[in-house]
Design a protein around this motif. Sequence first.
Motif, mmCIF file in Angstrom:
data_model
loop_
_atom_site.group_PDB
_atom_site.id
_atom_site.type_symbol
_atom_site.label_atom_id
_atom_site.label_comp_id
_atom_site.label_asym_id
_atom_site.label_seq_id
_atom_site.Cartn_x
_atom_site.Cartn_y
_atom_site.Cartn_z
ATOM 1 N N SER A 1 0.883 -1.168 0.000
ATOM 2 C CA SER A 1 0.000 0.000 0.000
ATOM 3 C C SER A 1 0.919 1.215 0.000
ATOM 4 O O SER A 1 2.130 1.068 -0.150
ATOM 5 N N SER A 2 0.361 2.392 0.156
ATOM 6 C CA SER A 2 1.218 3.585 0.140
ATOM 7 C C SER A 2 0.738 4.591 1.163
ATOM 8 O O SER A 2 -0.310 4.415 1.804
ATOM 9 N N ILE A 3 1.503 5.672 1.292
ATOM 10 C CA ILE A 3 1.128 6.727 2.226
ATOM 11 C C ILE A 3 -0.171 7.405 1.818
ATOM 12 O O ILE A 3 -0.781 8.110 2.616
ATOM 13 N N ALA A 4 -0.612 7.184 0.587
ATOM 14 C CA ALA A 4 -1.876 7.763 0.125
ATOM 15 C C ALA A 4 -3.047 6.796 0.281
ATOM 16 O O ALA A 4 -4.194 7.179 0.050
ATOM 17 N N THR A 5 -2.777 5.549 0.669
ATOM 18 C CA THR A 5 -3.840 4.561 0.826
ATOM 19 C C THR A 5 -4.723 4.936 2.008
ATOM 20 O O THR A 5 -4.223 5.310 3.078
ATOM 21 N N ALA A 6 -6.019 4.818 1.833
ATOM 22 C CA ALA A 6 -6.963 5.206 2.881
ATOM 23 C C ALA A 6 -6.852 4.301 4.107
ATOM 24 O O ALA A 6 -6.403 3.157 4.025
ATOM 25 N N ALA A 7 -7.284 4.817 5.236
ATOM 26 C CA ALA A 7 -7.284 4.044 6.474
ATOM 27 C C ALA A 7 -8.201 2.828 6.339
ATOM 28 O O ALA A 7 -9.224 2.867 5.639
ATOM 29 N N ASN A 8 -7.822 1.740 6.989
ATOM 30 C CA ASN A 8 -8.610 0.502 6.996
ATOM 31 C C ASN A 8 -8.825 -0.074 5.599
ATOM 32 O O ASN A 8 -9.864 -0.664 5.308
ATOM 33 N N HIS A 9 -7.818 0.110 4.745
ATOM 34 C CA HIS A 9 -7.975 -0.376 3.367
ATOM 35 C C HIS A 9 -6.852 -1.320 2.951
ATOM 36 O O HIS A 9 -7.024 -2.102 2.022
ATOM 37 N N ALA A 10 -5.696 -1.243 3.591
ATOM 38 C CA ALA A 10 -4.554 -2.087 3.217
ATOM 39 C C ALA A 10 -4.653 -3.457 3.880
ATOM 40 O O ALA A 10 -5.220 -3.605 4.964
ATOM 41 N N ARG A 11 -4.092 -4.459 3.208
ATOM 42 C CA ARG A 11 -4.001 -5.815 3.750
ATOM 43 C C ARG A 11 -2.973 -6.578 2.934
ATOM 44 O O ARG A 11 -2.703 -6.237 1.773
ATOM 45 N N PRO A 12 -2.395 -7.650 3.495
ATOM 46 C CA PRO A 12 -1.309 -8.365 2.811
ATOM 47 C C PRO A 12 -1.706 -9.008 1.494
ATOM 48 O O PRO A 12 -0.851 -9.261 0.652
ATOM 49 N N THR A 13 -2.995 -9.269 1.300
ATOM 50 C CA THR A 13 -3.434 -9.959 0.082
ATOM 51 C C THR A 13 -3.910 -9.006 -1.010
ATOM 52 O O THR A 13 -4.291 -9.452 -2.098
ATOM 53 N N TYR A 14 -3.892 -7.710 -0.747
ATOM 54 C CA TYR A 14 -4.385 -6.703 -1.703
ATOM 55 C C TYR A 14 -3.556 -6.769 -2.989
ATOM 56 O O TYR A 14 -2.336 -6.735 -2.948
ATOM 57 N N ARG A 15 -4.233 -6.826 -4.122
ATOM 58 C CA ARG A 15 -3.575 -6.865 -5.426
ATOM 59 C C ARG A 15 -3.907 -5.578 -6.185
ATOM 60 O O ARG A 15 -4.971 -5.454 -6.779
ATOM 61 N N ASN A 16 -2.984 -4.638 -6.162
ATOM 62 C CA ASN A 16 -3.133 -3.449 -6.995
ATOM 63 C C ASN A 16 -2.574 -3.774 -8.378
ATOM 64 O O ASN A 16 -1.760 -4.695 -8.525
ATOM 65 N N PHE A 17 -2.967 -3.013 -9.386
ATOM 66 C CA PHE A 17 -2.501 -3.321 -10.741
ATOM 67 C C PHE A 17 -2.531 -2.072 -11.593
ATOM 68 O O PHE A 17 -3.453 -1.266 -11.516
ATOM 69 N N PHE A 18 -1.468 -1.903 -12.370
ATOM 70 C CA PHE A 18 -1.365 -0.772 -13.281
ATOM 71 C C PHE A 18 -0.600 -1.191 -14.530
ATOM 72 O O PHE A 18 0.161 -2.168 -14.511
ATOM 73 N N HIS A 19 -0.774 -0.416 -15.588
ATOM 74 C CA HIS A 19 0.034 -0.623 -16.778
ATOM 75 C C HIS A 19 1.493 -0.310 -16.448
ATOM 76 O O HIS A 19 1.780 0.557 -15.620
ATOM 77 N N PRO A 20 2.436 -0.992 -17.085
ATOM 78 C CA PRO A 20 3.843 -0.895 -16.673
ATOM 79 C C PRO A 20 4.487 0.470 -16.853
ATOM 80 O O PRO A 20 5.530 0.731 -16.248
ATOM 81 N N TYR A 21 3.898 1.367 -17.650
ATOM 82 C CA TYR A 21 4.511 2.683 -17.858
ATOM 83 C C TYR A 21 4.068 3.711 -16.826
ATOM 84 O O TYR A 21 4.626 4.820 -16.757
ATOM 85 N N LEU A 22 3.085 3.394 -15.998
ATOM 86 C CA LEU A 22 2.513 4.386 -15.092
ATOM 87 C C LEU A 22 3.366 4.552 -13.831
ATOM 88 O O LEU A 22 3.887 3.592 -13.286
ATOM 89 N N ARG A 23 3.467 5.780 -13.356
ATOM 90 C CA ARG A 23 4.301 6.034 -12.178
ATOM 91 C C ARG A 23 3.828 7.229 -11.356
ATOM 92 O O ARG A 23 4.585 7.748 -10.529
ATOM 93 N N TRP A 24 2.598 7.669 -11.555
ATOM 94 C CA TRP A 24 2.125 8.822 -10.800
ATOM 95 C C TRP A 24 1.641 8.438 -9.399
ATOM 96 O O TRP A 24 1.444 9.286 -8.541
ATOM 97 N N GLN A 25 1.495 7.123 -9.149
ATOM 98 C CA GLN A 25 1.220 6.658 -7.794
ATOM 99 C C GLN A 25 2.515 6.645 -6.972
ATOM 100 O O GLN A 25 3.610 6.787 -7.509
ATOM 101 N N PHE A 26 2.390 6.442 -5.664
ATOM 102 C CA PHE A 26 3.567 6.340 -4.799
ATOM 103 C C PHE A 26 4.149 4.933 -4.930
ATOM 104 O O PHE A 26 3.951 4.066 -4.076
ATOM 105 N N THR A 27 4.860 4.708 -6.023
ATOM 106 C CA THR A 27 5.390 3.384 -6.342
ATOM 107 C C THR A 27 6.888 3.316 -6.046
ATOM 108 O O THR A 27 7.621 4.285 -6.227
ATOM 109 N N GLY A 28 7.334 2.123 -5.616
ATOM 110 C CA GLY A 28 8.742 1.870 -5.365
ATOM 111 C C GLY A 28 9.057 0.438 -5.710
ATOM 112 O O GLY A 28 8.295 -0.236 -6.408
ATOM 113 N N LEU A 29 10.208 -0.055 -5.229
ATOM 114 C CA LEU A 29 10.552 -1.442 -5.510
ATOM 115 C C LEU A 29 11.400 -2.028 -4.403
ATOM 116 O O LEU A 29 12.110 -1.316 -3.680
ATOM 117 N N ARG A 30 11.293 -3.348 -4.279
ATOM 118 C CA ARG A 30 12.056 -4.154 -3.346
ATOM 119 C C ARG A 30 12.707 -5.259 -4.169
ATOM 120 O O ARG A 30 12.052 -5.914 -4.987
#
Length: 388
Positions: A354-383
């Motif tokens: 999730s991210s710092i912009a994710t609403a309260a009581n909305h994140a969980r370990p199984t959440y599957r977000n999805f975007f097209h590979p060129y998009l980056r306007w969300q608070f995205t990072g990598l591990r």
Amino acid sequence: MNQDQPLLELFNQTRADSENICKPLATEDYVVQPIVDVSPPKWHLGHTTWFFEEFLLTKYLSGYRRFDERYAYVFNSYYESMGKRVVRTDRGNLSRPSVSDVYSYRAHVTNAMIQLLYSEPAAEVLEVIEIGIHHEKQHQELLLTDIKYILGNNPLQPIYGAQKDEVFVEHQPAQMIPINDGIYHIGHDKDTFCYDNELPSHRVFVEPYAISNKLVTNGEWMQFIEDGGYTKVLLWHTEGWDWVQKNDISAPMYWFNDNGTWSNYLLSGSLEIDKNAAVTHISYYEAFAFAQWKGMRLPTEFEWEIAQDKFKWGERWEWTESAYLPYPNYQKPDGALGEYNGKFMVNQKVLRGSSIATAANHARPTYRNFFHPYLRWQFTGLRLAQSL
């Protein structure tokens, strides 16, 4: 009514949260749509309201009268089965309904929804209400990141306000966490809310791997840039390389170099980049190329979920190496709500966390977000990850 009180409170808080996000805006900010992926704030406020009106009030609240029959055309997003709609690229061309009209629309629907909740609706209706609440929470994240894009691409670089952990620094020593091979359970298996794309819970086999306990930092990304990472074709997918060339990409979104010093635009204003902070606003293409440069890779979404209790997550959406596909035996919901997730399971990549912009009581370990590979306007990072 007592058993529904928590849902009523969640509904009221969610509706208020959306409007609070918009409080720092000038009226003119509500209408701007600089690119197709960024919707005007006014549209988000109207669309989340349309969802409750269309999927609940017109069906389940006796005597309900629409605020304006024409709004269904303006605020439908992608629900083909719900009728015609304004083309996505034209959302920013609509000066009407006015901002004040949209807020009146919200009040009208919110009050009617409170009546519906007090009417002791059936269990299947409560399920749709819960989906509607979490749908609005999803749009709150989009709302904030769209606002950042609108303001951050204005030459005046106006200040929105402080945002917690927009500069996010992890202080623990970096290490790779080893994970044994084996069969693991993936997906949501609790008696709590989740989206249909998190179901059904199923088993996967993974080979042994290691995953980083920290996100990649700005300092590491600067090394990538200095080493010519954006100019080395062999690091990139063909589509990623084409994207870099076509769009003249040479750094993460919101970065700018002023006389040799890297700075970036934040909601609180422009600031020199902290090398120890997690890199943010990168595409999947960039994440993949960086991992190649490091001689490592991105984790799959399954590897991420298996290991997520062994590291801190939740400040950045993390790109994975997984394509957005249905789980085994996945079933789309019947009717228009079946358009919510299932029809997007092609040509997109999964992000976890999730991210710092994710609403309260909305994140969980199984959440599957999805975007097209060129998009980056969300608070995205990598591990990073590596096979063992």
